[in-house]
Design an enzyme around this catalytic site. Structure first.
Site, PDB file in Angstrom:
ATOM      1  N   PHE A 150       0.865  -1.179   0.000  1.00  0.00           N
ATOM      2  CA  PHE A 150       0.000   0.000   0.000  1.00  0.00           C
ATOM      3  C   PHE A 150       0.899   1.226   0.000  1.00  0.00           C
ATOM      4  CE2 PHE A 150      -2.499   3.504   1.493  1.00  0.00           C
ATOM      5  CZ  PHE A 150      -3.738   3.292   0.912  1.00  0.00           C
ATOM      6  N   ASP A 235       9.600   3.026   1.330  1.00  0.00           N
ATOM      7  CA  ASP A 235       8.408   3.800   1.683  1.00  0.00           C
ATOM      8  C   ASP A 235       8.213   3.630   3.190  1.00  0.00           C
ATOM      9  OD1 ASP A 235       5.963   4.829   2.283  1.00  0.00           O
ATOM     10  OD2 ASP A 235       4.915   3.940   0.575  1.00  0.00           O
ATOM     11  N   LYS A 264       3.038  10.822   7.709  1.00  0.00           N
ATOM     12  CA  LYS A 264       2.319  10.467   8.941  1.00  0.00           C
ATOM     13  C   LYS A 264       2.895  11.097  10.225  1.00  0.00           C
ATOM     14  CE  LYS A 264       0.309   6.140   7.218  1.00  0.00           C
ATOM     15  NZ  LYS A 264      -1.106   6.395   7.117  1.00  0.00           N
TER      16      LYS A 264
END
Ligand SMILES: Cc1ncc(COP(=O)(O)O)c(C=O)c1O
Length: 460
Positions: A150, A235, A264
């Site tokens: 994802f 990532d 985040k």
């Protein structure tokens, strides 16, 4: 004019589900009502949420990982207020930002083998940038990504998404993207062999499923990439900045990527921000002359509020030693949850690093439980986990999530500030709910019947 948004919230918050059904995403409202999560949260502090009755919930989602330092941290609030009170010039565009300079310096100090940073506004934007930078730096079109990956939902990022539920209906996606199994060096080498691959973009620990690689995978994958002239991109949007008990998750395996993507946690939860960190030679290919000084970027990238959020977050992580705490707390939780495996047929595995933990359930051995499992799972794959998350929420006031569609894994992604007492209540709540799930018939399986009814109606 006096502006009181908190008062506006208080006056209208009871209408939130009606407003969303009417004007926003009504399916989301249906989901929340179906699983009983529609309590109407009114306050957040640290690792806790409070509903309108003032009942406290332990939040194991932390806004999908953004509130690593906890909600509404005083230092973060001070930092943001000081920006608003300071009349700084902000986003002049025909200037460069001092605060972006400071945050870049601080981030790169953690990753000394990388030289440059660019700030963006979301994890997906960082992934888009990585795709473009890799193509520009190598002159190659291809990107390799992993099954179950994802990386976000914008078009480039979606083209690297390993789950069809997100892709369906949106194709055609970006050409040249090649999917390989996670944790499989043979598949990776086969993909890299064409010498058309600009980058291998990988989450060191996959967020969908909390899939942890074997010890040699990332190191050997990076080496394979180097040998084939492919850039290795980590990532770390979810795993980065302390989540796994290290500043970057790749540090667990001594890997030095060519580019690292962050978002985040960097935001402190309050101001969207992302960063792409990379080697100078990559950035030099993108920004290769004065005409191309703005070859990539975004209007709000590096704005003062976002930079202040990033700087304050890094300060809090250091002053409260939250990365070390995440390592310690995570180790304790992993160990305590894993001790339950021999007691419960449904509980198959507990895995993760730091405070990114997956609790995997699976089919039981005994005939009595098998029948119940199959009845539930044939109506919709992955439904079993709702039998755990729903009572955790209702009875134990713990907010948790299933790790992905059709998954049998519950993911814990709490704020890094959770206390020893929180850990004890997590372990005891899971213990009690899993024990209940193995009582057939029982309250949990009445809930199961209701869920099957929902699943049947939803697919009708
Ligand atoms: C590993 C990873 N990359 C990228 C993204 C996308 O980030 P955003 O939702 O900020 O666009 C996410 C979001 O969950 C993620 O977990």
């Amino acid at each position: 004019m006096a502006y009181d948004i908190a008062d506006l919230f208080a006056r209208r918050e009871r209408e939130r589900f009606a407003m969303h059904s009417r004007n926003l995403n009504e399916q989301m409202v249906r989901v929340l009502k179906a699983i009983g999560y529609d309590v109407g949260f009114c306050r957040g502090e640290g690792q806790y949420l409070y509903d309108r009755q003032g009942t406290r919930y332990l939040d194991l989602l932390s806004g999908f990982g953004v509130f690593a330092i906890g909600r509404n941290h005083p230092a973060l609030r001070e930092a943001l207020k000081s920006i608003l009170d300071s009349e700084l010039p902000n986003l002049v565009q025909m200037d460069v930002s001092t605060l972006a300079g400071i945050l870049a310096e601080r981030l790169l100090a953690h990753v000394p083998y990388l030289d440059k940073a660019l700030f963006l506004n979301s994890g997906s934007e960082a992934v888009e940038a990585a795709i473009k930078f890799a193509r520009a730096a190598t002159g190659r079109p291809g990107i390799v990504y992993c099954e179950h990956a994802f990386h976000g939902l914008s078009y480039g990022a979606l083209s690297l998404n390993g789950d069809d539920i997100f892709r369906n209906g949106f194709e055609p996606l970006l050409p040249g993207c090649v999917r390989v199994p996670f944790n499989d060096l043979v598949g990776l080498e086969r993909a890299l062999h064409s010498h058309t691959i600009a980058a291998f973009i990988v989450e060191p620990i996959q967020g969908k499923g909390v899939n942890v690689p074997t010890n040699d995978y990332l190191k050997n994958a990076a080496e394979l990439c180097r040998r084939h002239g492919t850039l290795f991109v980590a990532d770390e949007v979810q795993t980065g900045i302390g989540r796994t008990g290290r500043f970057l998750a790749v540090e667990h395996w001594n890997v030095e990527p060519d580019m690292v993507l962050l978002a985040k946690t960097l935001s402190g939860g309050h101001v969207p921000v992302a960063a792409i960190l990379g080697r100078k030679k990559i950035f030099d290919k993108v920004f290769d002359c004065m005409e191309r000084a703005v070859a990539h970027g975004s209007t709000f990238g590096g704005n003062d509020l976002a930079m202040a959020a990033g700087i304050a977050t890094l300060d809090v992580l250091a002053s409260e030693r939250l990365i070390e705490k995440a390592a310690r707390t995570g180790e304790y939780l992993l160990r305590s949850l894993a001790t339950m495996i021999p007691q419960y047929e449904f509980l198959h595995e507990v895995r993760g690093k730091g405070l990114m933990i997956g609790i995997e359930f699976g089919p039981p051995k005994s005939l009595k439980l098998k029948a119940s499992w199959h009845a539930l799972e044939t109506s919709r794959e992955g439904l079993f986990c709702q039998l755990i998350t729903m009572p955790l929420f209702k009875e134990h006031k713990i907010l948790s999530q299933v790790a992905s569609h059709t998954s049998h894994t519950i993911k814990l992604l709490p704020a890094l500030v959770i206390s020893d007492a929180d850990c004890l209540s997590i372990v005891s709540a899971f213990n009690s709910v899993i024990a209940d799930s193995e009582r057939v018939p029982g309250a949990i399986w009445s809930l199961g019947k209701a869920l099957v009814g929902h699943a049947v109606r939803a697919s009708a």
